[in-house]
Design a protein around this motif. Structure first.
Motif, PDB file in Angstrom:
ATOM      1  N   ASP A  87      -7.371   9.732   5.569  1.00 28.62           N
ATOM      2  CA  ASP A  87      -7.985   8.707   5.089  1.00 28.62           C
ATOM      3  C   ASP A  87      -7.382   8.134   4.113  1.00 28.62           C
ATOM      4  OD1 ASP A  87      -9.394   6.865   5.497  1.00 28.62           O
ATOM      5  OD2 ASP A  87     -10.916   8.267   6.828  1.00 28.62           O
ATOM      6  N   GLN A  88      -6.654   6.597   4.159  1.00 27.84           N
ATOM      7  CA  GLN A  88      -6.531   6.348   3.488  1.00 27.84           C
ATOM      8  C   GLN A  88      -7.779   5.281   2.737  1.00 27.84           C
ATOM      9  OE1 GLN A  88      -3.278   4.661   2.199  1.00 27.84           O
ATOM     10  NE2 GLN A  88      -1.620   5.260   3.564  1.00 27.84           N
ATOM     11  N   GLN A  89      -8.801   4.661   3.268  1.00 27.44           N
ATOM     12  CA  GLN A  89      -9.839   4.291   3.612  1.00 27.44           C
ATOM     13  C   GLN A  89     -11.098   5.527   1.909  1.00 27.44           C
ATOM     14  OE1 GLN A  89     -10.461   1.008   2.643  1.00 27.44           O
ATOM     15  NE2 GLN A  89     -12.759   1.669   1.917  1.00 27.44           N
ATOM     16  N   ARG A  90     -10.697   6.402   2.794  1.00 23.77           N
ATOM     17  CA  ARG A  90     -11.509   7.427   1.528  1.00 23.77           C
ATOM     18  C   ARG A  90     -10.930   7.736   0.666  1.00 23.77           C
ATOM     19  NH1 ARG A  90     -12.626  11.991   4.627  1.00 23.77           N
ATOM     20  NH2 ARG A  90     -13.956  12.926   2.543  1.00 23.77           N
ATOM     21  N   MET A  91      -9.713   8.020   0.788  1.00 24.53           N
ATOM     22  CA  MET A  91      -8.424   8.244  -0.518  1.00 24.53           C
ATOM     23  C   MET A  91      -8.789   6.543  -1.358  1.00 24.53           C
ATOM     24  SD  MET A  91      -5.099   8.779   1.264  1.00 24.53           S
ATOM     25  CE  MET A  91      -4.357  11.224   1.502  1.00 24.53           C
ATOM     26  N   VAL A  92      -9.363   5.358  -1.167  1.00 25.23           N
ATOM     27  CA  VAL A  92      -9.047   4.531  -1.822  1.00 25.23           C
ATOM     28  C   VAL A  92     -10.253   4.596  -3.041  1.00 25.23           C
ATOM     29  CG1 VAL A  92      -9.400   2.060  -2.372  1.00 25.23           C
ATOM     30  CG2 VAL A  92      -7.717   2.766  -1.062  1.00 25.23           C
ATOM     31  N   GLU A  93     -11.043   5.461  -2.189  1.00 30.02           N
ATOM     32  CA  GLU A  93     -13.123   4.966  -2.605  1.00 30.02           C
ATOM     33  C   GLU A  93     -12.526   6.268  -3.356  1.00 30.02           C
ATOM     34  OE1 GLU A  93     -15.437   6.316   0.839  1.00 30.02           O
ATOM     35  OE2 GLU A  93     -14.935   3.595   1.702  1.00 30.02           O
TER      36      GLU A  93
ATOM     37  N   MET B 224       0.728  -0.871  -0.176  1.00 29.60           N
ATOM     38  CA  MET B 224       0.092   0.254   0.119  1.00 29.60           C
ATOM     39  C   MET B 224       1.044   1.113  -0.201  1.00 29.60           C
ATOM     40  SD  MET B 224      -2.946   0.969   0.545  1.00 29.60           S
ATOM     41  CE  MET B 224      -4.328   1.589   0.835  1.00 29.60           C
ATOM     42  N   LEU B 225       0.398   2.345  -0.768  1.00 33.08           N
ATOM     43  CA  LEU B 225       1.808   3.462  -0.653  1.00 33.08           C
ATOM     44  C   LEU B 225       1.097   4.060   0.271  1.00 33.08           C
ATOM     45  CD1 LEU B 225       0.262   4.335  -4.624  1.00 33.08           C
ATOM     46  CD2 LEU B 225       2.479   3.715  -3.943  1.00 33.08           C
ATOM     47  N   GLN B 226       2.019   5.248   1.223  1.00 32.29           N
ATOM     48  CA  GLN B 226       2.300   5.815   1.621  1.00 32.29           C
ATOM     49  C   GLN B 226       1.252   7.798   1.286  1.00 32.29           C
ATOM     50  OE1 GLN B 226       2.872   5.680   5.304  1.00 32.29           O
ATOM     51  NE2 GLN B 226       3.445   3.128   4.101  1.00 32.29           N
ATOM     52  N   ALA B 227       0.322   8.075   2.558  1.00 27.67           N
ATOM     53  CA  ALA B 227      -0.535   8.580   2.228  1.00 27.67           C
ATOM     54  C   ALA B 227       0.071  10.130   1.457  1.00 27.67           C
ATOM     55  CB  ALA B 227      -1.504   9.515   3.889  1.00 27.67           C
ATOM     56  N   ARG B 228       1.064  10.634   1.696  1.00 26.91           N
ATOM     57  CA  ARG B 228       1.950  11.221   1.072  1.00 26.91           C
ATOM     58  C   ARG B 228       2.075  10.872  -0.755  1.00 26.91           C
ATOM     59  NH1 ARG B 228       1.514  15.858   0.821  1.00 26.91           N
ATOM     60  NH2 ARG B 228       3.152  16.938   0.147  1.00 26.91           N
ATOM     61  N   GLU B 229       2.991  10.201  -0.929  1.00 28.91           N
ATOM     62  CA  GLU B 229       2.250   8.794  -2.229  1.00 28.91           C
ATOM     63  C   GLU B 229       1.513   9.833  -2.928  1.00 28.91           C
ATOM     64  OE1 GLU B 229       4.894   6.406  -4.876  1.00 28.91           O
ATOM     65  OE2 GLU B 229       4.872   5.826  -2.388  1.00 28.91           O
TER      66      GLU B 229
ATOM     67  N   LEU C 159      -3.063   3.812 -10.688  1.00 27.44           N
ATOM     68  CA  LEU C 159      -3.304   4.398  -8.685  1.00 27.44           C
ATOM     69  C   LEU C 159      -3.529   3.382  -8.709  1.00 27.44           C
ATOM     70  CD1 LEU C 159      -2.305   5.481  -6.578  1.00 27.44           C
ATOM     71  CD2 LEU C 159      -3.553   7.991  -7.072  1.00 27.44           C
ATOM     72  N   LYS C 160      -4.729   3.483  -9.116  1.00 26.00           N
ATOM     73  CA  LYS C 160      -5.841   2.251  -8.213  1.00 26.00           C
ATOM     74  C   LYS C 160      -5.992   0.646  -7.743  1.00 26.00           C
ATOM     75  CE  LYS C 160     -10.717   0.043  -9.423  1.00 26.00           C
ATOM     76  NZ  LYS C 160     -11.712  -0.530 -10.239  1.00 26.00           N
ATOM     77  N   HIS C 161      -4.813   0.449  -8.756  1.00 32.40           N
ATOM     78  CA  HIS C 161      -3.892  -0.783  -9.422  1.00 32.40           C
ATOM     79  C   HIS C 161      -2.703  -1.301  -7.854  1.00 32.40           C
ATOM     80  CE1 HIS C 161      -7.163  -2.819 -11.832  1.00 32.40           C
ATOM     81  NE2 HIS C 161      -6.187  -2.058 -12.834  1.00 32.40           N
ATOM     82  N   GLN C 162      -2.229   0.378  -7.475  1.00 30.36           N
ATOM     83  CA  GLN C 162      -1.639   0.697  -6.416  1.00 30.36           C
ATOM     84  C   GLN C 162      -2.265   0.533  -5.640  1.00 30.36           C
ATOM     85  OE1 GLN C 162       1.328   3.274  -7.790  1.00 30.36           O
ATOM     86  NE2 GLN C 162       2.667   1.588  -8.466  1.00 30.36           N
ATOM     87  N   LEU C 163      -3.214   0.661  -5.317  1.00 26.80           N
ATOM     88  CA  LEU C 163      -3.826   0.580  -4.277  1.00 26.80           C
ATOM     89  C   LEU C 163      -4.652  -0.381  -3.554  1.00 26.80           C
ATOM     90  CD1 LEU C 163      -5.331   4.530  -4.650  1.00 26.80           C
ATOM     91  CD2 LEU C 163      -3.504   3.926  -2.481  1.00 26.80           C
ATOM     92  N   HIS C 164      -4.676  -1.290  -4.410  1.00 23.11           N
ATOM     93  CA  HIS C 164      -5.742  -2.228  -3.811  1.00 23.11           C
ATOM     94  C   HIS C 164      -4.883  -3.246  -4.119  1.00 23.11           C
ATOM     95  CE1 HIS C 164      -9.726  -0.972  -4.387  1.00 23.11           C
ATOM     96  NE2 HIS C 164      -9.784  -0.704  -4.895  1.00 23.11           N
TER      97      HIS C 164
END
Length: 107
Positions: free
Chosen positions: A56-62, A1-6, A102-107
């Motif tokens: 908020d990583q979950q909201r970022m992914v959404e 999982m990517l860091q929030a800053r990235e 980005l989506k694929h890197q977050l999942h």
């Protein structure tokens, strides 16, 4: 999982590619449904900007998932358009690719 800053940095880059696609729509006589889709993505990305600042990583992914589905729609519209400039086609493809990556890197 990517860091929030990235994620935030990548999202800023994606926002720029969306702006580039908006500009390409204005400059290259885009089909109306494609213009609408790109404008909707631009509005959604502005709203998602606040989410990106929240860490908020979950909201970022959404937010990314939502924008990526809009990118899918823009790509679908561009493929079905009878005539589009190469510049516009490239702009839409780039937005879609950036969001999908980005989506694929977050999942």
């Amino acid at each position: 999982m990517l860091q929030a800053r990235e994620i935030q940095q990548r999202f800023s880059h994606i926002q720029q590619t969306i702006k580039d696609a908006e500009q390409a729509c204005r400059s290259h006589d885009a089909p109306e449904d494609l213009k609408d889709c790109i404008e909707k993505m631009a509005r959604e990305s502005q709203q998602a900007q606040q989410v990106m600042q929240s860490s908020d990583q979950q909201r970022m992914v959404e937010a990314v998932d939502n924008l990526e589905s809009m990118g899918d729609e823009a790509k679908r519209i561009s493929r079905s358009a009878s005539s589009m400039s190469p510049e516009l086609e490239t702009a839409v493809t780039k937005v879609h690719a950036e969001l999908s990556n980005l989506k694929h890197q977050l999942h």
